[in-house]
Scaffold this motif. Structure first.
Motif, short mmCIF file in Angstrom:
data_model
loop_
_atom_site.label_atom_id
_atom_site.label_comp_id
_atom_site.label_asym_id
_atom_site.label_seq_id
_atom_site.Cartn_x
_atom_site.Cartn_y
_atom_site.Cartn_z
N VAL A 163 0.43 -1.19 0.13
CA VAL A 163 -0.14 0.16 -0.12
C VAL A 163 1.23 1.60 0.18
CG1 VAL A 163 -1.51 0.88 1.86
CG2 VAL A 163 -1.64 -1.35 1.01
N LYS A 164 0.63 1.99 -1.32
CA LYS A 164 1.77 3.45 -1.13
C LYS A 164 -0.13 4.28 -1.28
CE LYS A 164 4.71 4.68 -4.85
NZ LYS A 164 5.54 3.92 -5.93
N TYR A 177 5.77 4.12 2.38
CA TYR A 177 4.44 2.70 1.70
C TYR A 177 4.51 2.29 3.40
CZ TYR A 177 7.21 2.54 -2.82
OH TYR A 177 7.71 2.25 -3.76
N TRP A 178 3.19 1.85 3.59
CA TRP A 178 2.26 1.04 5.07
C TRP A 178 3.15 -0.30 5.48
CZ3 TRP A 178 -1.26 3.82 7.64
CH2 TRP A 178 -1.57 2.24 8.20
N ASN A 216 0.97 1.89 12.30
CA ASN A 216 -0.54 2.51 11.42
C ASN A 216 -0.33 3.59 10.85
OD1 ASN A 216 -1.99 0.35 11.56
ND2 ASN A 216 -3.09 0.93 13.51
N SER A 217 0.75 3.88 9.89
CA SER A 217 1.74 4.34 9.60
C SER A 217 2.09 4.40 8.48
CB SER A 217 2.43 5.53 10.15
OG SER A 217 3.81 4.43 10.70
N PHE A 218 1.92 5.66 7.35
CA PHE A 218 3.44 5.36 6.21
C PHE A 218 4.40 6.06 6.91
CE2 PHE A 218 -0.70 5.45 3.95
CZ PHE A 218 -1.44 4.55 3.00
N LEU A 219 5.85 4.94 6.06
CA LEU A 219 6.91 5.62 5.85
C LEU A 219 8.32 5.67 4.57
CD1 LEU A 219 7.75 3.04 8.85
CD2 LEU A 219 7.71 5.99 9.11
N ASP A 220 8.87 5.91 5.01
CA ASP A 220 9.63 5.89 3.46
C ASP A 220 9.93 4.94 3.12
OD1 ASP A 220 9.28 8.75 2.58
OD2 ASP A 220 11.14 9.44 4.46
N LEU A 221 10.75 4.21 2.38
CA LEU A 221 11.19 2.86 2.28
C LEU A 221 12.08 2.13 2.95
CD1 LEU A 221 10.31 -0.11 0.50
CD2 LEU A 221 10.94 0.69 -1.28
#
Length: 179
Positions: free
Chosen positions: A9-10, A16-17, A24-29
């Motif tokens: 999930v992006k 990326y998730w 529960n967060s998006f982070l840099d790859l």
């Protein structure tokens, strides 16, 4: 080819998730420990709830191995406005060739290495006792011990164009490690 897929999930910022942590967060790859899941439903749920989108990873299919003639048909189809018609018109599908060529058109292909043969000359040896082989140089055919760099591995086509006496000799297929 495996039917199992991986999902990430992006978000729109290119992050990326994190499926591995409970954050529960998006982070840099580079900061994500586990950016993938095999659970399709989970990936779509996360995307729906987080404003991201699902990217599906599928294994790349194996390329089809074709003869030179078959590869030429696929190559022509790639530059044709109606590739399926090109393939269909140039094949007889009684043996599944059309399906093979369509698969090659879609998934890519490689051309099979042409078989090569070494022709040992029974009873001919050098003064040092080395076996002699059919050899060709400057359009002349002769006997010579095995020497790297000499033209001594021949295709069927080359041997069929050889003098008649050479065509009668026994051929031994050369393996990749002998070439």
């Amino acid at each position: 080819m495996s039917e199992e897929k991986l999902y990430v999930v992006k978000n729109d910022e290119g992050q990326y998730w994190e499926f591995g942590r409970k954050r529960n967060s998006f982070l840099d790859l580079s900061d994500v420990d586990l950016p993938v899941t095999i659970d399709k439903d989970l990936a779509f749920e996360v995307a729906r709830n987080s404003g991201g989108h699902v990217v599906t990873f599928v294994e790349e299919p194996e390329k089809v191995v074709l003869s030179k003639e078959q590869a030429e048909i696929v190559k022509n189809a790639q530059s044709n406005d109606y590739p399926a018609t090109e393939i269909s018109d140039r094949t007889d599908d009684s043996d599944g060739v059309e399906k093979l060529l369509m698969n090659a058109y879609v998934n890519g292909y490689t051309v099979a290495k042409e078989k090569r043969y070494l022709v040992g000359l029974d009873g001919l040896v050098t003064t040092g006792g080395a076996k002699q082989y059919l050899t060709k140089k400057d359009d002349k055919w002769f006997a010579c011990r095995r020497i790297p760099g000499m033209h001594q591995d021949f295709t069927d086509e080359e041997l069929n164009a050889a003098p008649e006496w050479a065509q009668q000799l026994n051929r031994e297929e050369v393996t990749d490690d002998e070439q």
